[in-house]
Design a protein around this motif. Structure first.
Motif, short mmCIF file in Angstrom:
data_model
loop_
_atom_site.label_atom_id
_atom_site.label_comp_id
_atom_site.label_asym_id
_atom_site.label_seq_id
_atom_site.Cartn_x
_atom_site.Cartn_y
_atom_site.Cartn_z
N THR A 1 -45.34 43.51 -29.18
CA THR A 1 -44.03 44.17 -29.70
C THR A 1 -44.16 43.60 -31.18
OG1 THR A 1 -42.73 42.23 -29.30
CG2 THR A 1 -42.79 44.31 -27.70
N THR A 2 -43.25 44.40 -31.95
CA THR A 2 -42.72 44.05 -33.12
C THR A 2 -41.57 43.16 -33.34
OG1 THR A 2 -44.00 46.03 -34.24
CG2 THR A 2 -42.61 44.69 -35.70
N GLY B 1 -38.04 41.62 -33.50
CA GLY B 1 -36.75 42.21 -34.23
C GLY B 1 -36.64 43.65 -34.18
N VAL B 2 -37.72 44.52 -33.65
CA VAL B 2 -37.57 46.02 -33.77
C VAL B 2 -37.65 46.69 -32.22
CG1 VAL B 2 -38.69 48.19 -34.37
CG2 VAL B 2 -38.87 45.85 -35.97
N ASN B 3 -38.85 46.40 -31.54
CA ASN B 3 -38.96 46.83 -29.98
C ASN B 3 -39.28 46.01 -29.08
OD1 ASN B 3 -41.55 46.04 -31.05
ND2 ASN B 3 -42.44 48.24 -30.82
N GLY C 1 -46.82 49.65 -36.38
CA GLY C 1 -45.66 50.39 -36.43
C GLY C 1 -45.65 51.40 -35.77
N ASP D 1 -42.81 51.16 -33.31
CA ASP D 1 -41.64 50.66 -33.83
C ASP D 1 -40.40 51.54 -34.06
OD1 ASP D 1 -43.08 48.36 -34.28
OD2 ASP D 1 -43.11 48.35 -36.29
N PRO E 1 -36.27 51.84 -32.84
CA PRO E 1 -35.31 51.05 -32.53
C PRO E 1 -34.81 51.36 -30.97
CG PRO E 1 -34.55 52.86 -33.81
CD PRO E 1 -35.91 52.98 -33.82
N SER F 1 -29.20 53.57 -31.22
CA SER F 1 -29.25 54.45 -32.29
C SER F 1 -28.54 55.67 -31.87
CB SER F 1 -30.86 54.96 -32.17
OG SER F 1 -31.15 55.46 -31.20
#
Ligand code: ZN
Length: 109
Positions: free
Chosen positions: A21-22, A24-26, A97, A100, A102, A107
């Motif tokens: 994962t990235t 803070g994102v996913n 990415g 990536d 949210p 959302s």
């Protein structure tokens, strides 16, 4: 044996292990739900090797698979709906990415 995964039946992105994962994102993509052909429903964190929460071989063995967030948005279906697609990138071999997104629960707000 390397990493493997299945694509979520709602968004089409794979369940990811924490290392994929990235930050803070996913991270939400590690939380999954797998419904096996016998109707067993498994929830938890995906480890990248089939284990979801306390269940071995929950992912990658013909289950219907969703991200927890996507499953919530769908109204928490518990019916087996056929095998979700085996992830071409194995939930690991993808470009920066590519997954990536949210958390869809945020959302939508
Ligand atoms: Zn999803």
């Amino acid at each position: 044996m390397g990493f493997f995964s299945q694509d979520c039946g709602r968004c089409g992105h794979p369940l990811l292990s924490p290392g994929a994962t990235t930050a803070g994102v996913n991270e939400w993509m590690t939380q999954g739900v797998a419904i096996d052909p016998e109707g067993g429903v498994h929830l938890g964190d995906y480890d990248g090797y089939g284990r979801l929460g306390g269940a071995e071989k929950a992912v990658g063995f013909g289950a219907t698979v969703f991200h927890r967030a996507c499953w919530d948005l769908l109204g928490k279906p518990v019916q087996f709906a056929g095998a979700s697609v085996d992830s071409e990138d194995q939930g690991w071999f993808f470009g920066d990415g590519e997954h990536d997104l949210p958390d869809p629960r945020r959302s939508r707000a």
